[in-house]
Design an enzyme around this catalytic site. Structure first.
Site, PDB file in Angstrom:
ATOM      1  N   LEU A  33     -65.219  -7.942  10.793  1.00 30.17           N
ATOM      2  CA  LEU A  33     -64.775  -9.112  10.120  1.00 30.17           C
ATOM      3  C   LEU A  33     -62.713  -8.211   9.099  1.00 30.17           C
ATOM      4  O   LEU A  33     -63.122  -7.551   9.694  1.00 30.17           O
ATOM      5  CB  LEU A  33     -65.133 -10.241   9.427  1.00 30.17           C
ATOM      6  CG  LEU A  33     -66.404 -11.035  10.066  1.00 30.17           C
ATOM      7  CD1 LEU A  33     -66.872 -10.661   8.475  1.00 30.17           C
ATOM      8  CD2 LEU A  33     -65.587 -11.244  10.666  1.00 30.17           C
ATOM      9  N   GLU A  35     -58.672  -9.490   7.914  1.00 32.80           N
ATOM     10  CA  GLU A  35     -57.962 -10.304   6.757  1.00 32.80           C
ATOM     11  C   GLU A  35     -57.686 -11.487   7.957  1.00 32.80           C
ATOM     12  O   GLU A  35     -57.928 -12.651   7.589  1.00 32.80           O
ATOM     13  CB  GLU A  35     -56.571  -9.576   6.433  1.00 32.80           C
ATOM     14  CG  GLU A  35     -55.836 -10.604   6.063  1.00 32.80           C
ATOM     15  CD  GLU A  35     -56.408 -11.094   4.805  1.00 32.80           C
ATOM     16  OE1 GLU A  35     -57.273 -10.805   4.080  1.00 32.80           O
ATOM     17  OE2 GLU A  35     -55.609 -12.060   4.854  1.00 32.80           O
ATOM     18  N   GLY A  36     -57.429 -11.271   9.517  1.00 31.18           N
ATOM     19  CA  GLY A  36     -57.466 -12.571  10.227  1.00 31.18           C
ATOM     20  C   GLY A  36     -58.459 -13.672  10.220  1.00 31.18           C
ATOM     21  O   GLY A  36     -58.376 -14.383  10.041  1.00 31.18           O
ATOM     22  N   HIS A  37     -59.976 -13.111  10.023  1.00 23.97           N
ATOM     23  CA  HIS A  37     -60.891 -14.022  10.110  1.00 23.97           C
ATOM     24  C   HIS A  37     -60.966 -14.495   8.993  1.00 23.97           C
ATOM     25  O   HIS A  37     -61.432 -15.676   8.492  1.00 23.97           O
ATOM     26  CB  HIS A  37     -62.010 -13.045  10.522  1.00 23.97           C
ATOM     27  CG  HIS A  37     -62.042 -12.673  11.729  1.00 23.97           C
ATOM     28  ND1 HIS A  37     -62.582 -10.926  12.095  1.00 23.97           N
ATOM     29  CD2 HIS A  37     -62.565 -12.968  12.586  1.00 23.97           C
ATOM     30  CE1 HIS A  37     -62.724 -10.852  13.164  1.00 23.97           C
ATOM     31  NE2 HIS A  37     -62.669 -11.637  13.489  1.00 23.97           N
ATOM     32  N   GLY A 147     -57.955 -18.178  15.939  1.00 24.79           N
ATOM     33  CA  GLY A 147     -56.645 -17.576  15.007  1.00 24.79           C
ATOM     34  C   GLY A 147     -55.429 -17.799  16.797  1.00 24.79           C
ATOM     35  O   GLY A 147     -56.510 -18.035  17.986  1.00 24.79           O
ATOM     36  N   ASP A 150     -55.045 -14.832  19.857  1.00 28.66           N
ATOM     37  CA  ASP A 150     -55.621 -15.942  21.169  1.00 28.66           C
ATOM     38  C   ASP A 150     -55.712 -16.882  21.804  1.00 28.66           C
ATOM     39  O   ASP A 150     -55.670 -18.001  21.431  1.00 28.66           O
ATOM     40  CB  ASP A 150     -57.028 -15.595  20.214  1.00 28.66           C
ATOM     41  CG  ASP A 150     -57.560 -14.132  20.455  1.00 28.66           C
ATOM     42  OD1 ASP A 150     -57.240 -12.842  20.765  1.00 28.66           O
ATOM     43  OD2 ASP A 150     -58.706 -13.870  19.529  1.00 28.66           O
ATOM     44  N   SER A 186     -59.466  -6.988  15.600  1.00 28.47           N
ATOM     45  CA  SER A 186     -60.710  -5.993  15.444  1.00 28.47           C
ATOM     46  C   SER A 186     -60.939  -4.905  16.416  1.00 28.47           C
ATOM     47  O   SER A 186     -61.338  -3.535  15.407  1.00 28.47           O
ATOM     48  CB  SER A 186     -62.421  -6.774  15.979  1.00 28.47           C
ATOM     49  OG  SER A 186     -62.870  -8.000  15.398  1.00 28.47           O
TER      50      SER A 186
HETATM   51  O1  PAF Z   1     -61.551 -15.468  18.879  1.00 32.47           O
HETATM   52  C1  PAF Z   1     -63.398 -14.417  19.319  1.00 32.47           C
HETATM   53  O2  PAF Z   1     -63.483 -13.822  18.521  1.00 32.47           O
HETATM   54  C2  PAF Z   1     -64.098 -14.857  20.719  1.00 32.47           C
HETATM   55  O3  PAF Z   1     -63.432 -15.244  21.801  1.00 32.47           O
HETATM   56  C3  PAF Z   1     -64.946 -16.240  20.757  1.00 32.47           C
HETATM   57  C4  PAF Z   1     -63.704 -17.093  20.445  1.00 32.47           C
HETATM   58  C5  PAF Z   1     -65.860 -15.816  19.153  1.00 32.47           C
HETATM   59  C6  PAF Z   1     -65.689 -16.078  20.997  1.00 32.47           C
HETATM   60  O4  PAF Z   1     -66.892 -15.619  22.135  1.00 32.47           O
END
Ligand code: PAF
Length: 284
Positions: A33, A35-37, A147, A150, A186
């Site tokens: 994890l 800052e983005g998460h 996010g 992606d 990450s």
């Molecule tokens: O973006 C991610 O971290 C992964 O692709 C996800 C959406 C958790 C699926 O495994």
């Protein structure tokens, strides 16, 4: 925060939360994890009464030559961050629990999944779509936050949830950037200090595109070529793709038309680390 590993237990908790009229938000992650998460969690917290985070490094979305085995898994640190971010339930299943013996089903998301990331990572979006639908079925959320870094993944997830009548609303969250503009990821931990410095070319290319479209240029293909030249000023950079696309279909766009939205999408390898980034703009 309750940590749950068993899919059946998670599903029955989510069901009873729904019966208690709790509004559930989910943030799906592969851990490590950053800052983005945490910005996704903050958005989920604003919108939902109960927030579930999933941590699952999904084997079926990695190609055979990719980094599944070396993907960072700092579980203790992740659990502490999730707890302090205000997560209510942390769902951390094992690969065997998600893909038990006899598991055979795969979701194929259609043409969007074979462009750009899909072309460089065959099978990737099928793996993402399959696990996202499973995690939605297990956590039963009203909303799921992903996010915009992606962006193609987000478009694929929107397509799949719409096509399969999955009642969860998919919400995109803005890209979290470090002070020099590098998108948080990450995979940034793989960069050596020289590569980390070189990685700033991605944001410099975005800033250039922003500046040029901002002064009214509509020749997107030429702007993309010029932005691509900025990437190549980094000695270890190799560009997989850098292109303007239609923001909905991800079809390449050469020329901007008034009233339409576009996205500059890019994937660049710096040494052995593959970074992706993007920027959206609406043509006035
Ligand atoms: O973006 C991610 O971290 C992964 O692709 C996800 C959406 C958790 C699926 O495994």
């Amino acid at each position: 925060m309750q940590i749950i590993t068993d899919p059946a237990e998670m599903q029955s908790i989510a069901e009873s939360l729904r019966l208690q009229h709790q509004f559930i938000g989910v943030v799906m992650t592969m851990g490590a994890l950053h800052e983005g998460h945490l910005s996704l969690v903050r958005l989920a917290r604003q919108k939902a009464g109960t927030v579930i985070m999933t941590i699952f490094v999904n084997p079926i979305q990695f190609g055979p030559e990719e980094d599944f085995h070396r993907y960072p898994r700092p579980f203790e640190q992740d659990a502490a961050l999730a707890r302090s971010a205000g997560i209510d339930y942390l769902f951390v299943p094992s690969p065997e629990q998600i893909y038990p013996e006899g598991f055979l089903t795969a979701i194929e998301p259609g043409p969007l999944s074979s462009l750009f990331e899909g072309r460089f990572r065959p099978g990737h979006f099928s793996g993402v779509a399959t696990v996202v639908v499973k995690l939605i079925n297990i956590t039963r959320p009203h909303i799921a936050i992903f996010g915009e870094k992606d962006a193609q993944q987000l478009a694929v997830i929107r397509q799949v949830t719409r096509d399969l009548n999955i009642g969860t609303s998919i919400i995109g969250a803005p890209i979290a950037r470090q002070s020099d503009g590098l998108a948080t990821s990450s995979r940034n931990v793989y960069l050596s200090s020289s590569e980390r410095e070189q990685a700033t070319v991605l944001y410099r290319a975005i800033q250039y595109a922003e500046q040029e479209t901002g002064r009214g240029r509509s020749d997107l293909a030429a702007i993309a070529d010029e932005a691509g030249a900025i990437i190549l000023t980094a000695p270890d950079a190799v560009t997989d793709y850098l292109c303007f696309v239609d923001d909905e279909t991800f079809e390449p766009a050469e020329e901007a038309a008034s009233g339409k939205a576009y996205r500059l999408v890019m994937a660049v390898r710096i040494g052995t680390t593959r970074l992706i980034d993007n920027w959206r703009f609406a043509c006035p």
